[in-house]
Scaffold this motif. Structure first.
Motif, PDB file in Angstrom:
ATOM      1  N   UNK A 157     -23.155  19.416 -21.188  1.00  0.00           N
ATOM      2  CA  UNK A 157     -23.916  18.398 -20.474  1.00  0.00           C
ATOM      3  C   UNK A 157     -23.447  18.275 -19.032  1.00  0.00           C
ATOM      4  N   UNK A 158     -24.391  18.074 -18.148  1.00  0.00           N
ATOM      5  CA  UNK A 158     -24.137  17.979 -16.719  1.00  0.00           C
ATOM      6  C   UNK A 158     -23.132  16.868 -16.439  1.00  0.00           C
ATOM      7  N   UNK A 159     -21.930  17.203 -15.948  1.00  0.00           N
ATOM      8  CA  UNK A 159     -20.922  16.165 -15.722  1.00  0.00           C
ATOM      9  C   UNK A 159     -21.333  15.138 -14.670  1.00  0.00           C
ATOM     10  N   UNK A 160     -22.161  15.540 -13.702  1.00  0.00           N
ATOM     11  CA  UNK A 160     -22.631  14.581 -12.695  1.00  0.00           C
ATOM     12  C   UNK A 160     -23.563  13.552 -13.310  1.00  0.00           C
ATOM     13  N   UNK A 161     -24.377  13.994 -14.253  1.00  0.00           N
ATOM     14  CA  UNK A 161     -25.283  13.068 -14.925  1.00  0.00           C
ATOM     15  C   UNK A 161     -24.506  12.127 -15.844  1.00  0.00           C
ATOM     16  N   UNK A 162     -23.492  12.661 -16.497  1.00  0.00           N
ATOM     17  CA  UNK A 162     -22.642  11.818 -17.339  1.00  0.00           C
ATOM     18  C   UNK A 162     -21.972  10.737 -16.494  1.00  0.00           C
ATOM     19  N   UNK A 163     -21.488  11.118 -15.320  1.00  0.00           N
ATOM     20  CA  UNK A 163     -20.842  10.140 -14.441  1.00  0.00           C
ATOM     21  C   UNK A 163     -21.825   9.097 -13.942  1.00  0.00           C
ATOM     22  N   UNK A 164     -23.078   9.492 -13.725  1.00  0.00           N
ATOM     23  CA  UNK A 164     -24.082   8.522 -13.309  1.00  0.00           C
ATOM     24  C   UNK A 164     -24.217   7.407 -14.341  1.00  0.00           C
ATOM     25  N   UNK A 165     -24.104   7.771 -15.617  1.00  0.00           N
ATOM     26  CA  UNK A 165     -24.269   6.795 -16.697  1.00  0.00           C
ATOM     27  C   UNK A 165     -22.973   6.122 -17.102  1.00  0.00           C
ATOM     28  N   UNK A 166     -21.872   6.493 -16.477  1.00  0.00           N
ATOM     29  CA  UNK A 166     -20.558   6.016 -16.890  1.00  0.00           C
ATOM     30  C   UNK A 166     -20.491   4.488 -16.995  1.00  0.00           C
ATOM     31  N   UNK A 167     -20.153   4.001 -18.200  1.00  0.00           N
ATOM     32  CA  UNK A 167     -19.905   2.578 -18.419  1.00  0.00           C
ATOM     33  C   UNK A 167     -21.122   1.684 -18.330  1.00  0.00           C
ATOM     34  N   UNK A 168     -22.308   2.244 -18.412  1.00  0.00           N
ATOM     35  CA  UNK A 168     -23.523   1.432 -18.271  1.00  0.00           C
ATOM     36  C   UNK A 168     -23.611   0.365 -19.362  1.00  0.00           C
ATOM     37  N   UNK A 169     -24.082  -0.802 -18.970  1.00  0.00           N
ATOM     38  CA  UNK A 169     -24.336  -1.853 -19.959  1.00  0.00           C
ATOM     39  C   UNK A 169     -25.509  -1.464 -20.846  1.00  0.00           C
ATOM     40  N   UNK A 170     -26.536  -0.852 -20.251  1.00  0.00           N
ATOM     41  CA  UNK A 170     -27.691  -0.355 -21.002  1.00  0.00           C
ATOM     42  C   UNK A 170     -28.053   1.023 -20.471  1.00  0.00           C
ATOM     43  N   UNK A 171     -28.170   1.984 -21.374  1.00  0.00           N
ATOM     44  CA  UNK A 171     -28.661   3.320 -21.052  1.00  0.00           C
ATOM     45  C   UNK A 171     -29.981   3.532 -21.771  1.00  0.00           C
ATOM     46  N   UNK A 172     -31.038   3.765 -21.012  1.00  0.00           N
ATOM     47  CA  UNK A 172     -32.340   4.120 -21.573  1.00  0.00           C
ATOM     48  C   UNK A 172     -32.453   5.637 -21.483  1.00  0.00           C
ATOM     49  N   UNK A 173     -32.581   6.289 -22.635  1.00  0.00           N
ATOM     50  CA  UNK A 173     -32.481   7.751 -22.662  1.00  0.00           C
ATOM     51  C   UNK A 173     -33.614   8.385 -23.457  1.00  0.00           C
TER      52      UNK A 173
END
Length: 279
Positions: free
Chosen positions: A188-204
């Motif tokens: 998985x794209x590490x930059x995309x993972x970092x974008x979502x890091x610690x999100x209260x809500x992730x819509x995926x």
């Protein structure tokens, strides 16, 4: 912040009897900044028709409505001609793309073409609203504060045919990430993972099962398992799965929701009309 789902379906709308609980309209989200009662719209699938009707029904007044797009595939723009506030003379609407290889002129053309006389009885210039087409490379240059509250918007390009972006919206200490229409690679794209890091809500995006994904590589979407793995890697608090396949009826989606909750307990499948308060 408050998020409301007006469209949760991917690819094409469906209206059969077995598709009512999760909804049949294509992707459209309303984001409300609860301290100011200002709204922003993400994508304009067929769900935007009901969104527009609701705004007029409650008499919502907002001088400028921002409509941001993750990308421009048909299921994310097809509802735009049916957005009632766009027919209100003087209503200002900003059509926005962030961090994509797009110009303002090219952005306008996308919406003009689908409303040409061959396809639709009303052309873009005849709708009534005042449109601004804005293509910017960095959202932080434009959305630094709303009514004095710091609002940071970050985007990241992702793997999807024709290109697409995810959004990270940070406001008053809370984080919402919208990551739809993405096909993950084996790593998985590490930059995309970092974008979502610690999100209260992730819509995926979760359009396919793992078995379906094998046959649909290159279509630009994720499986349920991939979405949960991504959420775990990013350490998100709540996971909301969306962009439901038009072949997946309510019975199927309820079954998948239970399976997903057994693996990532704080998971829910998005339902049309569902509201989430992020506070």
């Amino acid at each position: 912040m408050k998020l409301k789902f007006y469209g949760t379906r991917g690819s094409i709308p469906v209206c059969d009897a077995g598709f009512q609980q999760f909804g049949g309209n294509t992707t459209c989200l309303q984001l409300t900044f609860t301290d100011t009662n200002r709204i922003a719209i993400i994508d304009a699938g067929t769900g935007i028709r009901n969104l527009g009707k609701d705004l007029l029904a409650i008499g919502h007044q907002q001088e400028q409505i921002v409509m941001a797009f993750t990308h421009f595939h048909w299921d994310h723009i097809q509802g735009f001609p049916f957005f009632d506030p766009a027919y209100v003379p003087g209503q200002k609407i900003t059509i926005l793309t962030i961090g994509m290889d797009q110009t303002s002129r090219g952005l306008r053309e996308i919406f003009e073409v689908q409303m040409r006389a061959e396809y639709f009885p009303v052309q873009l210039d005849e709708m009534g609203a005042e449109f601004e087409f804005l293509a910017i490379s960095r959202a932080s240059e434009h959305f630094t504060g709303i009514n004095g509250v710091q609002t940071k918007v970050t985007t990241q390009q992702q793997n999807h045919p024709g290109g697409a972006n995810s959004f990270r919206i940070e406001r008053d200490g809370k984080v919402l990430v919208i990551c739809t229409d993405v096909e993950h690679l084996e790593i998985m794209d590490p930059q995309l993972v970092e974008l979502a890091r610690g999100a209260d809500v992730l819509v995926h995006d979760a359009q396919f099962t793992a078995e379906e994904l094998v046959k649909r590589r290159g279509w630009g979407h994720s499986s349920y398992d991939q979405a949960m793995k991504f959420a775990e890697l990013a350490g998100v608090k709540r996971l909301v799965l969306t962009h439901h396949d038009p072949e997946h009826d309510d019975e199927f989606l309820l079954h998948m929701e239970k399976l997903c909750q057994g693996k990532f307990p704080n998971t829910i499948l998005a339902r049309e009309g569902m509201e989430l308060v992020i506070e």
